[in-house]
Scaffold this active site. Sequence first.
Site, PDB file in Angstrom:
ATOM      1  N   ILE A 267       0.865  -1.192   0.000  1.00 39.69           N
ATOM      2  CA  ILE A 267       0.000   0.000   0.000  1.00 39.69           C
ATOM      3  C   ILE A 267       0.896   1.234   0.000  1.00 39.69           C
ATOM      4  CG2 ILE A 267      -1.843   1.273   1.172  1.00 39.69           C
ATOM      5  CD1 ILE A 267      -2.666  -1.305   2.567  1.00 39.69           C
ATOM      6  N   THR A 268       0.775   2.053  -1.044  1.00 41.12           N
ATOM      7  CA  THR A 268       1.570   3.286  -1.067  1.00 41.12           C
ATOM      8  C   THR A 268       0.883   4.325  -0.179  1.00 41.12           C
ATOM      9  OG1 THR A 268       0.465   4.305  -2.970  1.00 41.12           O
ATOM     10  CG2 THR A 268       2.278   2.798  -3.457  1.00 41.12           C
ATOM     11  N   GLY A 269       1.690   5.175   0.440  1.00 36.87           N
ATOM     12  CA  GLY A 269       1.125   6.233   1.286  1.00 36.87           C
ATOM     13  C   GLY A 269       0.331   5.672   2.443  1.00 36.87           C
ATOM     14  N   ALA A 270       0.886   4.639   3.091  1.00 34.93           N
ATOM     15  CA  ALA A 270       0.157   4.004   4.202  1.00 34.93           C
ATOM     16  C   ALA A 270       0.493   4.670   5.534  1.00 34.93           C
ATOM     17  CB  ALA A 270       0.467   2.517   4.246  1.00 34.93           C
TER      18      ALA A 270
ATOM     19  N   SER B  35      -0.650   7.538   6.570  1.00 33.71           N
ATOM     20  CA  SER B  35      -1.760   8.320   7.128  1.00 33.71           C
ATOM     21  C   SER B  35      -3.056   8.031   6.376  1.00 33.71           C
ATOM     22  CB  SER B  35      -1.438   9.825   7.068  1.00 33.71           C
ATOM     23  OG  SER B  35      -1.427  10.264   5.737  1.00 33.71           O
ATOM     24  N   GLY B  36      -4.134   8.635   6.883  1.00 33.88           N
ATOM     25  CA  GLY B  36      -5.418   8.628   6.182  1.00 33.88           C
ATOM     26  C   GLY B  36      -5.905   7.265   5.716  1.00 33.88           C
TER      27      GLY B  36
ATOM     28  N   TYR C 144      -4.548  18.146  -9.360  1.00 31.10           N
ATOM     29  CA  TYR C 144      -4.919  16.964  -8.570  1.00 31.10           C
ATOM     30  C   TYR C 144      -6.067  16.206  -9.244  1.00 31.10           C
ATOM     31  CZ  TYR C 144      -7.244  14.208  -4.943  1.00 31.10           C
ATOM     32  OH  TYR C 144      -7.844  13.176  -4.247  1.00 31.10           O
TER      33      TYR C 144
END
Length: 398
Positions: free
Chosen positions: A90-93, A95-96, A273
């Site tokens: 999981i990339t960017g795990a 936060s959020g 974005y």
Amino acid sequence: MALQATSFFVHNLVNLPGKTNATLKDSTFLGGSLTDHRKLDLGSSASRSKIEFTRRKVYKTQSVATTSTPPVTRAAPEEKKTLRKGTVIITGASSGLGLATAKALAETGKWHVIMACRDFLKAERAAKSAGISKENYTVMHLDLASFDSVRQFVANFKQSGQPLDVLVCNAAVYQPTAKEPTFTADGIELSVGTNHLGHFLLSRLLLDDMKKSDYPSKRLIIVGSITGNTNTLAGNVPPKASLGDMRGLAGGLNGLNSSTMIDGGKFDGAKAYKDSKICNMLTMQEFHRRYHEETGITFASLYPGCIATTGLFREHIPLFRLLFPPFQKFITKGYVSEEESGKRLAQVVSDPSLTKSGVYWSWNKDSASFENQLSEEASDVSKARKVWEISEKIVGLA
Ligand code: NDP
Ligand code: PMR
């Protein structure tokens, strides 16, 4: 108080374009379509994939039954009943949504989560404070804003010898207040460079590993969003996503001899974005068309709901960050908690009923998943091919 605050938000922070033909009670708040554009033709390939899957299973059983000296690594038919632990990147795990998904999957005990993050320490701390137990996760460094870092991550992962069963492209940056563009290590506008191109390179380089996996349901998931879909009210809040003829993307988004925006226009961080999210959703469909039949991998995207409290809005003005959660909770009713969004993405990773490929998932007000319709542009076959072909040149694969 909350209502006053949200009405202030509506009137002062955003200029809605002309008139929309939807009311605030429209089902679009939850991710449904505003207008009936096109239907994705998924049925046929999905049933084909079922047949393929069944065929592969039969083949495997046959090969076990007929080979006199099976390799030691092959499980006996009895053992096959117990599914091994899946490995998901999981990339960017840190936060959020990514962190909540890592937690939801790790808690099942059926997944080992590779948290692919740019800030190692932050990720370790996040895992700890989320209560994810050590044996269920590994943090690996990945900075999607650098092609070298993406390649290094892939090399490190391959060297680790772990199988890859599911890849979740989740990380993103959003720069709504930036007056000037910022750039990746390779000199590409940061939002599209990170959210789309970094993930494009990552998933292309890891596709072979997923092909090799013997896991029964291999999946590549790219997180999309309602705001990239102009068939929804949310997608009609300016600036609207649009890729145009992609002259800026073809020029490399470097701001020197080309625009920093995909459509060739003036830099706008919010639009960049949303454009990157169209690219994410088009890429998922192009993967599906090119590789689903051959590999059996499920390619999917989703809109997890409006997770108004995450770090995604860290660069927005403080007033926005204060009013956005109550606005989404009480006015649009599109709000979801980080925990709930994590459960949704975890479903797309592992739920046996969500194996259909080429689908953009959303959830209704009872939190039941449904196949949503993408906007005309986000499902445009020739645009998907063009995004793919230009992107592979930029990342150095063609
Ligand atoms: P967060 O900001 O909480 O999470 C984004 C993650 O991406 C962070 O972990 C961040 O790392 C990471 N990241 C950013 N840049 C890089 C980079 N260069 N390399 C590696 N990782 C990076 O936001 P959300 O959880 O809200 O967003 C997750 C996904 O959900 C995104 O794809 C977003 O588009 C999507 N989404 C979000 C919605 C919402 O309402 N929030 C709605 C619809 C979709 P770090 O912790 O180091 O900053
Ligand atoms: Mg939006 C109709 C419902 C709805 C939903 C589900 C969202 C989701 N938004 C809706 C409506 C509106 N928004 C309306 C009517 C307005 C005008 C008042 C509005 C405004 C707004 C702003 C200024 N909304 C925003 C912003 C942002 O800066 C967020 C954004 O666009 O980030 C790219 C955002 C969002 N609204 C959403 C969601 C999910 C977002 C975050 C976008 C994303 O992560 O893709």
